[in-house]
Each structure stands twice: as C-alpha cells, then as structure tokens.
Motif scaffolding. Structure first.
Motif, short mmCIF file in Angstrom:
data_model
loop_
_atom_site.label_atom_id
_atom_site.label_comp_id
_atom_site.label_asym_id
_atom_site.label_seq_id
_atom_site.Cartn_x
_atom_site.Cartn_y
_atom_site.Cartn_z
N THR A 7 125.89 96.01 -3.71
CA THR A 7 125.71 97.26 -2.93
C THR A 7 127.05 97.70 -2.15
OG1 THR A 7 125.07 95.96 -0.95
CG2 THR A 7 123.28 96.95 -2.32
N HIS A 35 124.19 101.96 1.75
CA HIS A 35 123.62 102.03 3.22
C HIS A 35 122.33 100.97 3.37
CE1 HIS A 35 120.28 104.27 1.12
NE2 HIS A 35 121.20 105.26 0.70
N HIS A 36 122.00 100.57 2.43
CA HIS A 36 121.01 99.41 2.46
C HIS A 36 119.74 99.82 2.97
CE1 HIS A 36 124.36 95.76 2.75
NE2 HIS A 36 124.34 96.79 1.76
N ASP A 37 119.41 101.23 2.81
CA ASP A 37 117.85 101.34 3.22
C ASP A 37 116.90 100.49 2.51
OD1 ASP A 37 116.05 103.81 4.00
OD2 ASP A 37 115.42 103.55 2.15
N GLY A 56 126.33 97.76 5.13
CA GLY A 56 125.02 98.15 5.63
C GLY A 56 124.47 96.93 6.30
N ASP A 259 130.09 106.22 12.27
CA ASP A 259 130.75 106.79 11.10
C ASP A 259 130.13 108.14 10.68
OD1 ASP A 259 132.45 104.81 11.14
OD2 ASP A 259 131.37 103.48 9.55
N THR A 260 129.42 108.14 9.49
CA THR A 260 129.18 109.50 9.08
C THR A 260 128.06 110.35 9.76
OG1 THR A 260 127.48 108.47 7.61
CG2 THR A 260 129.73 108.85 6.77
#
Length: 317
Positions: A7, A35-37, A56, A259-260
């Motif tokens: 990932t 993002h590791h959702d 993530g 961050d984002t």
C-alpha cells in the motif's frame, strides 16, 4: 506462493524491479490504496500473507481482517500509525526501514533551508508576474542552526551544514553529549535551542507538540523553522501568528498536520505565500531512497515468509 499486499505508492517505482524480485522468491505483489481505508482493504487483507504498509493507519481492525498475515513491513521509518500492541497480541512482527531515506530527507531539509533563507519560490513567482525587485536574504553559513532530533537524518543535516560553516546546535534527549559533539554539533536543551538558533530544523518523532506559542515567543525575531518530520510537531495556528507578527521570517515544511485534509491550514493563507514553503512529502522521494525502502521492506517480508526473523524489527511499547 505468498501474497504480499503493498500500500505504498512508490514501491518498486525506482531503478530496482522489486515486483520481479518478489516473483523470483515465489511471491505475488498485490496493490492496495495508500490511505488504508478498511472498507477498500478488507478483501485484500483477507488473502494477504504479508503487508508492506505505507503511511496510512494500521489498526487492530485492519489486523482482524487479515487472518493469514505474518508480517507488517513499514515502508519507511515512522511506526506511529501502526497499532504495535495489536500486532504483538496477534503475534505479527512489525519491521521498518531505518536509514533507508535518511540522505534523501537530509538533502531536502537543507534545500528547504536555502529556499527559505533566499526566498527562492517567492522570487520565481514574482519574476513570472513581471516583478524583478529583489528581497535580501541571509547566508546559511552565517546562521546558528538548531537541529531537534539528532538521529540519522539530523546527523545527516549536520554533516551537510558543516560544509556551509554554520554553527550547529542539537537537542536530543536520547543521545549522550559526546555522540552529539562527535557528529559536529553542540548538545543543547530544547528550550535553549529555541531561544538561541536562527534556524530550527525538526527531525523528531511525531505524536508530540514541540512548537507552540510559548516557544515561538522566546525565539529570536526573524527566525526560520524547517519541518521535514511530522505535521503534528507544530501548532499551525501559532506558527501562522508568528509569521504575521514577524517573529518568524519563514516556515518551510514537507508536511502539514492532516496533509491533504489540511487544505484550510492557516499556513496556506495567501497572505503568507511569500514566507511559507510546503512540499508534498518530497523528502523521501528520490530514486535511491525508494529503492532502499522497497528493498529493505521486501527483504524482511521474504525472510519472515521463509520462517526467519526480520532484520529490522520494531518493538511494541
């Protein structure tokens, strides 16, 4: 054949074909979102024997969804996003890649220092707008530079600064004074460093607040802070206020807190564009660092899948 979930966006994106290396060792690389959702990862985790994880979060819920998982190899150094206790309770070793990107991040830190002291991004913007007026900067060699966190990266920054002739202070509660001196810096307490340095470079672990309104108020007027470590080390609102007030002449960072999700950060205000530089996690993004991080993480995964121990295990607190 083992299934290795990856990932990290930049895995095998350098000069070394790590996907082929994994295949030669009898394993298959499976890509997942950085993002590791958990909703998106759940199916991938269910069949994964190993996980090369990016930045993530790696939570107990992630691990519960991965019944075959034998190792988590963090692609990088920081492990604060990994629930180490949950991994230990399931008998899953966690490894990281110490030193793999130290040179790259040290280079970037010094680059941000120079860009901030000499107003490089602002100069470029003004020339493109037809403004050739000059802003007088300062020389790095004339600055007293305080390094907070004196591990591999901090010492790499000190080594680079020695060529400029800067006076170097270092604050690190875990290093003996003689080690700091041997690496070319003067061992200094954190508060004294903030009161003395003209430029401060942050290289400490996340999960702690080091730059708050109180420390900023005690800094020398016109100082600069460079942060290539973690966004949560600073109080962004307090730093923005210090920039508006002239306590800080500049802030340069490779990260923002969140961050984002931090698009509304006070540090991104138009009024501060001439004093703030932010790069999108470029510190570790060199071909050499990508190859190093990928190789070290994959080597530990292959070792564990063969029944051996990882070379760079991380111990849970």
């Amino acid at each position: 054949m083992g299934v290795i979930l990856v990932t990290s966006r930049s895995f095998s994106d350098g000069d070394v074909d790590l996907v082929e290396r994994a295949a030669v060792a009898g394993h298959r690389i499976l890509r997942g979102p950085a993002h590791h959702d958990l909703d998106e990862l759940r199916v991938l985790l269910h069949g994964a024997d190993a996980w090369i994880a990016g930045t993530g979060p790696v939570t107990g819920a992630h691990l519960a969804a991965a019944p075959r998982l034998k190792i988590i190899a963090r692609y990088g150094v920081g492990t604060e996003a990994v629930d180490l206790a949950a991994a230990r309770s399931r008998g899953i070793p966690v490894s990281n890649t110490p030193g793999a990107n130290a040179d790259a991040v040290a280079d970037h830190a010094v680059g941000l220092m120079l860009a901030s002291l000499r107003f490089v991004p602002d100069g470029d913007r003004r020339v493109r707008a037809g403004d050739w007026g000059v802003r007088r900067g300062r020389e790095l060699g004339a600055a007293t530079v305080g390094i907070v966190g004196f591990g591999r990266i901090g010492q790499g920054v000190a080594k680079r600064l020695s060529g400029f002739g800067s006076r170097i202070l270092a604050a690190d509660p875990f290093l003996p004074a003689e080690v700091v001196r041997a690496a070319g810096a003067v061992p200094t307490g954190l508060d004294e460093l903030f009161e003395t340095a003209d430029l401060i470079s942050l290289h400490a672990p996340g999960g702690q607040l080091l730059v708050d309104a109180g420390r900023l108020a005690r800094m020398r007027r016109g100082s600069v802070i460079v942060n290539t470590a973690r966004g949560d080390l600073i109080d962004e609102a307090a730093v923005a206020d210090a920039l508006h007030d002239g306590i800080l002449a500049g802030y340069a960072a490779d990260t923002l807190d969140g961050d984002t999700a931090a698009k509304n950060s006070p540090l991104l205000a138009d009024a501060l564009a001439d004093r703030v530089i932010v790069t999108p996690h470029l510190g570790a993004q060199t071909t050499q660092a990508v190859d190093n991080m990928g190789s070290l993480s994959l080597d530990d995964v292959i070792a564990v899948l063969k029944g051996s121990e990882p070379r760079f295990p991380v111990t849970a607190p």
